[in-house]
Enzyme design. Sequence first.
Site, short mmCIF file in Angstrom:
data_model
loop_
_atom_site.label_atom_id
_atom_site.label_comp_id
_atom_site.label_asym_id
_atom_site.label_seq_id
_atom_site.Cartn_x
_atom_site.Cartn_y
_atom_site.Cartn_z
N SER A 91 10.32 2.21 -3.52
CA SER A 91 8.96 2.64 -3.84
C SER A 91 8.33 3.30 -2.63
O SER A 91 8.65 2.94 -1.49
CB SER A 91 8.10 1.44 -4.25
OG SER A 91 6.74 1.81 -4.39
N TYR B 90 5.09 -7.03 -3.08
CA TYR B 90 5.73 -5.83 -3.63
C TYR B 90 6.10 -4.87 -2.51
O TYR B 90 7.26 -4.43 -2.42
CB TYR B 90 4.80 -5.14 -4.64
CG TYR B 90 5.40 -3.90 -5.25
CD1 TYR B 90 6.33 -4.00 -6.27
CD2 TYR B 90 5.05 -2.63 -4.79
CE1 TYR B 90 6.90 -2.86 -6.84
CE2 TYR B 90 5.61 -1.49 -5.34
CZ TYR B 90 6.53 -1.60 -6.36
OH TYR B 90 7.09 -0.47 -6.91
#
Length: 191
Positions: free
Chosen positions: A140, A154
């Site tokens: 990501s 995350y």
Amino acid sequence: MTLFSVEGKTVVVTGGSRGIGRMIAAGFVAAGADVYISARKTAEVEKTAAELGCRAVPADLSTPDGIDRLVSAVAGPLHVLVNNAGATWGAPLEEFPEHAFDKLWNINVKGVFYLTQKFLPQLRQAAGANDPARVINVGSVDGIRVPALESYAYSSTKSAVHMLTRHLAQRLAKEHITVNAIAPPGPSTRR
């Protein structure tokens, strides 16, 4: 289609029932691959597999049993493994729960590592100097830069995915297995 054909190749896409995973799986199906998709929710993964024309393997890849279930469902050489399954969690700094780190570490990092490890014999079967096997990890942008949202676990785990990708790439290149990561927008930048 000849230019992008992957006919005769076997591909596994984790988290393949929706979002980026579904799009990746659809692309491989359209290009002629034999595709397996995996996700935790049985009804969702089976519905998507029926729509795309591929195989469904319900499995929770944050657990050793789920990893074993997926690996045992795929017979023969594996040409492409797309490690896309993942989770996110957001909470204020003062309230961020420890179990969120555990959950995200298990799926976002350990799941990627152990699934790749367990599929190594099949990736090695498919690997060749002129046509390597491939592992594609979905990281990501939030693992590369500091996100706007309070998604501490995350961003940390996706950063780990990027380093794990580099480490595996360096180790497996000599076996004709390429390992790469993509970095799509994270939850803080999706609209």
